[in-house]
Write an enzyme that holds these catalytic residues in place. Structure first.
Site, PDB file in Angstrom:
ATOM      1  N   PHE A  14       0.856  -1.193   0.000  1.00  0.00           N
ATOM      2  CA  PHE A  14       0.000   0.000   0.000  1.00  0.00           C
ATOM      3  C   PHE A  14       0.889   1.239   0.000  1.00  0.00           C
ATOM      4  O   PHE A  14       1.653   1.465   0.938  1.00  0.00           O
ATOM      5  CB  PHE A  14      -0.956   0.062   1.202  1.00  0.00           C
ATOM      6  CG  PHE A  14      -1.848   1.285   1.122  1.00  0.00           C
ATOM      7  CD1 PHE A  14      -3.004   1.262   0.369  1.00  0.00           C
ATOM      8  CD2 PHE A  14      -1.484   2.471   1.744  1.00  0.00           C
ATOM      9  CE1 PHE A  14      -3.803   2.401   0.244  1.00  0.00           C
ATOM     10  CE2 PHE A  14      -2.270   3.609   1.621  1.00  0.00           C
ATOM     11  CZ  PHE A  14      -3.435   3.570   0.876  1.00  0.00           C
ATOM     12  N   ASP A  68       9.337   3.072   2.118  1.00  0.00           N
ATOM     13  CA  ASP A  68       8.135   3.848   2.427  1.00  0.00           C
ATOM     14  C   ASP A  68       7.853   3.664   3.923  1.00  0.00           C
ATOM     15  O   ASP A  68       7.287   2.668   4.341  1.00  0.00           O
ATOM     16  CB  ASP A  68       6.956   3.368   1.573  1.00  0.00           C
ATOM     17  CG  ASP A  68       5.659   4.134   1.881  1.00  0.00           C
ATOM     18  OD1 ASP A  68       5.613   4.852   2.912  1.00  0.00           O
ATOM     19  OD2 ASP A  68       4.685   3.992   1.114  1.00  0.00           O
ATOM     20  N   LYS A 127       2.145  10.936   7.243  1.00  0.00           N
ATOM     21  CA  LYS A 127       1.306  10.654   8.413  1.00  0.00           C
ATOM     22  C   LYS A 127       1.785  11.369   9.681  1.00  0.00           C
ATOM     23  O   LYS A 127       1.536  12.550   9.823  1.00  0.00           O
ATOM     24  CB  LYS A 127       1.190   9.139   8.605  1.00  0.00           C
ATOM     25  CG  LYS A 127       0.372   8.499   7.470  1.00  0.00           C
ATOM     26  CD  LYS A 127      -0.246   7.174   7.827  1.00  0.00           C
ATOM     27  CE  LYS A 127      -1.309   6.792   6.807  1.00  0.00           C
ATOM     28  NZ  LYS A 127      -0.859   5.901   5.742  1.00  0.00           N
TER      29      LYS A 127
END
Ligand SMILES: *Cc1c(COP(=O)(O)O)cnc(C)c1O
Length: 409
Positions: free
Chosen positions: A150, A235, A264
């Site tokens: 993802f 990531d 985030k």
């Protein structure tokens, strides 16, 4: 605070939900709760009912809701300067870049806003680097990615998703990606050829359900990418910034990627900010005009992110990730239910894998009834990622509610 909550009280939450369902696009399927306020690990709904937040904004809220240092940084910056665009320098961007370089050991930073933009930036960086530095034939660059990844929602990023629900109806897709099974270093090595510019991985796959690769995998990936002369892009948007009990998930194996993507929690749950980090020699493939973002590097986001970096600089948050994580892991492993297939934990991050007998969504709905917010990942995993600031008692409450919800859902 009580006053503002009363003001926000809706006479009828069902009316609120009807409005939300009528006017908000149906690209999410939220649990039936309307949150009005939050502080620390606790959220309060429009009826004044309090819930322990064990999702923490998909780890955007690693330091809890409205951490005082982060709110203070935002308020102070609001009174000074919020945006210049990158046509000019601002006095927050430079210090932020330097402080982040110190935290990460990667000397150069490109600021964006959302995680997906960070990933897009890293893809552009890798391709241009591949053509210029590796001599890949024009138009041929490939990037090796993992199955079940993802990395976000843009058209290029869903082009290399293996999740049908993220892709269906969104073609045509961007070419140039090659899949290998996550955790299989040999398959990754075999997939690299003369067209490969980079390997792009989540060190731990969050959305896939907190999937932890075999010990030594990241070390192998580092060795292979170095040997073959391709970039290793990590990531760390969800895994980084304390979640794993270390500053970055790659730290667990003392691995230093060539390129790291953060997002985030970098904005402390206050506002969106993402960043791509790399050594200067790599980052220098970007030239003026080759990439950018109107809001990227804005002083308001940078001021909050500087406060985030300061929170992490002491190591206290990472230590909490470890101690509270151990407590959470011990509690979850002790849940005695035939409905639990597997418990995976790293730092303060857990995936409770259920048998087919009970959908994870139903367990999350039951947890909501019992006063805890969590979100399923796929159909079978209850994903838990409470704020790093969570107390012992709150961890124990979380474990009790997970156990009861699994048994009674
Ligand atoms: C959330 C996430 C993204 C995308 O971030 P957005 O801010 O939602 O665009 C990318 N990669 C990983 C690993 C993520 O968890």
């Amino acid at each position: 605070m009580a006053g503002s909550l009363t003001d926000a009280l809706s006479p009828d939450v069902d009316t609120d939900l009807a409005h939300l369902e009528r006017h908000v696009a149906p690209n999410y399927h939220p649990l039936p709760i309307v949150i009005a306020e939050a502080e620390g690990a606790w959220a309060t709904d429009v009826h004044g009912r309090r819930y322990l937040d064990a999702l923490a904004g998909y780890s955007a809220l690693n330091f809890g809701h409205r951490h005082p240092d982060l709110i203070a940084a935002a308020k102070a910056q609001l009174d000074r300067l919020t945006l210049t665009a990158r046509a000019f320098h601002n006095d927050q961007l430079g210090p932020f870049a330097q402080e982040l370089a110190e935290l990460s050991g990667l000397g150069s930073m490109l600021p964006m806003n959302t995680g997906a933009e960070g990933v897009e930036t890293a893809i552009k960086l890798a391709r241009r680097w591949g053509y210029r530095e590796r001599g890949i034939a024009d138009g041929e660059a490939t990037i090796v990615v993992a199955s079940e990844n993802f990395h976000g929602r843009t058209t290029t990023i869903v082009s290399f998703s293996t999740d049908p629900s993220a892709r269906e109806g969104f073609s045509p897709f961007t070419p140039g990606f090659r899949h290998v099974p996550f955790g299989d270093a040999q398959a990754l090595e075999d997939a690299i050829d003369d067209t490969t510019a980079a390997v792009l991985l989540e060190p731990i796959q969050g959305e896939a359900g907190v999937i932890i690769p075999p010990d030594g995998y990241l070390t192998d990936v580092r060795r292979i990418t170095e040997d073959r002369g391709v970039l290793f892009i990590a990531d760390e948007i969800q895994s980084g910034l304390g979640r794993c009990g270390t500053t970055f998930a790659c730290d667990r194996e003392d691995v230093r990627p060539d390129v790291m993507i953060l997002g985030k929690a970098l904005g402390g749950g206050v506002l969106p900010i993402s960043a791509v980090l790399a050594d200067r020699e790599i980052m220098d493939v970007f030239t003026p005009g080759s990439h950018g973002s109107t809001f990227g590097g804005n002083p308001l986001a940078c001021a909050v992110a500087r406060a985030v970096v300061a929170l992490l600089a002491t190591g206290e948050m990472q230590a909490r990730g470890r101690t509270q994580g151990e407590r959470l892991a011990a509690g979850l492993h002790a849940i005695d239910s035939p409905r639990v297939r597997e418990v995976r934990t790293v730092g303060l991050w857990a995936g409770v894998e259920l048998t087919d007998e009970v959908p994870a969504r139903r367990v999350c709905e039951r947890m909501l009834d019992l006063g805890v917010l969590a979100k399923d990942a796929h159909e079978t995993t209850v994903r838990l990622a409470p704020p790093l600031t969570i107390s012992d008692d709150e961890v124990d409450l979380l474990v009790r509610v997970v156990g009861e919800a699994i048994t009674t859902a």
